[in-house]
Design an enzyme around this catalytic site. Structure first.
Site, PDB file in Angstrom:
ATOM      1  N   ASP A 195      32.084 -28.938 -11.084  1.00  0.00           N
ATOM      2  CA  ASP A 195      33.083 -29.236 -11.891  1.00  0.00           C
ATOM      3  C   ASP A 195      34.504 -28.755 -11.225  1.00  0.00           C
ATOM      4  O   ASP A 195      34.170 -27.749 -10.660  1.00  0.00           O
ATOM      5  CB  ASP A 195      32.912 -28.834 -13.191  1.00  0.00           C
ATOM      6  CG  ASP A 195      31.685 -29.696 -13.818  1.00  0.00           C
ATOM      7  OD1 ASP A 195      31.376 -30.732 -13.658  1.00  0.00           O
ATOM      8  OD2 ASP A 195      31.253 -29.071 -14.741  1.00  0.00           O
TER       9      ASP A 195
HETATM   10  N1  URA Z   1      26.602 -27.662 -13.961  1.00  0.00           N
HETATM   11  C1  URA Z   1      27.744 -27.580 -14.611  1.00  0.00           C
HETATM   12  O1  URA Z   1      27.800 -27.887 -15.799  1.00  0.00           O
HETATM   13  N2  URA Z   1      28.758 -27.811 -13.825  1.00  0.00           N
HETATM   14  C2  URA Z   1      28.908 -27.492 -12.443  1.00  0.00           C
HETATM   15  O2  URA Z   1      29.880 -27.555 -11.580  1.00  0.00           O
HETATM   16  C3  URA Z   1      27.524 -27.229 -11.907  1.00  0.00           C
HETATM   17  C4  URA Z   1      26.346 -27.355 -12.410  1.00  0.00           C
END
Ligand code: URA
Length: 232
Positions: A99
């Site tokens: 993310d």
């Molecule tokens: N899980 C998440 O919620 N976000 C990420 O960036 C990676 C794994």
């Protein structure tokens, strides 16, 4: 290898862009106009607008992704992409996604076969996350995370979970579903405040500052190839 993948690997265009070049008749293979279904063998000579192209080697880069960068090719909000941060002459793309607000280890490569295998749950590649969460938690929460919790798309697969400090959980997953860690921790009542991935497939960030990247060593590449059954 298909001609569009070959052109993408050579850094000429994305696969879709390569399809357009092929359709417009600008690409030749051994002097013949290439088609969408043309297969390129190692000895073939590919040319664009009559100029011979040199095939690009395989590249593997580990990036310490900083917060505020996106793992997609382009961002409608104009945030920097991880590809822009990596200064590789090869057309490398991220393996999986993090993310925008997640920091940590992200592999980028133009080795499509390795990338597909790393992303496949069958090879059980370790993804280690450290989450700072809301509220204090006990062993019962860790047990739930280990066994699997109900999230979008079904119950999460068994995982490792341990407490690594006040309000801090380390999770080791083999799956890579969208927002998985945030969904799992929200499901057990401890929403994520901050998320970091210190290690991916055994590749650690040691010495890499946020935003910095480095090429993998030959030993690291061999280890990834072994872990995904590409060498015995
Ligand atoms: N899980 C998440 O919620 N976000 C990420 O960036 C990676 C794994």
């Amino acid at each position: 290898m298909r001609l569009n993948a070959w052109l993408a690997r050579a850094g000429v265009a994305s696969r879709r862009g390569a399809d357009e070049l092929i359709k417009s008749g600008r690409v030749t293979v051994n002097g013949q106009v290439g088609q969408l279904n043309t297969i390129v063998e190692p000895r073939d000579q590919v040319a664009l607008d009559g100029r011979n192209l040199a095939k690009q080697g395989l590249a593997y880069v580990l990036l310490h992704k900083p917060a505020g960068t996106v793992t997609t090719a382009k961002d409608p909000q104009g945030r920097p992409t991880v590809v822009q941060l990596v200064d590789s002459p090869a057309r490398v793309v991220p393996v999986g996604r993090l993310d925008a607000d997640t920091t940590g280890a992200l592999l980028l490569t133009n080795d499509g076969e390795l990338a597909n295998r790393l992303a496949h749950p069958r090879y059980e590649i370790d993804k280690v996350y450290v989450a700072e969460v809301q509220g204090e938690f006990g062993e019962a929460v860790l047990q739930k995370l280990r066994r699997g919790v109900e999230i979008e798309g079904g119950v999460s697969a068994p995982a490792e979970a341990r407490r690594v400090g006040r309000g801090r959980i380390e999770l080791t997953l083999h799956e890579g579903r969208k927002h998985q860690v945030k969904l799992m921790l929200a499901a057990v009542g401890h929403p994520v405040k901050k998320l970091h991935r210190p290690s991916y497939a055994g590749l650690e960030l040691k010495g890499l500052a946020p935003g910095a990247s480095r090429e993998l060593t030959r030993v690291e590449i061999e280890r990834l190839r072994r872990a995904t059954g590409l060498v015995g």
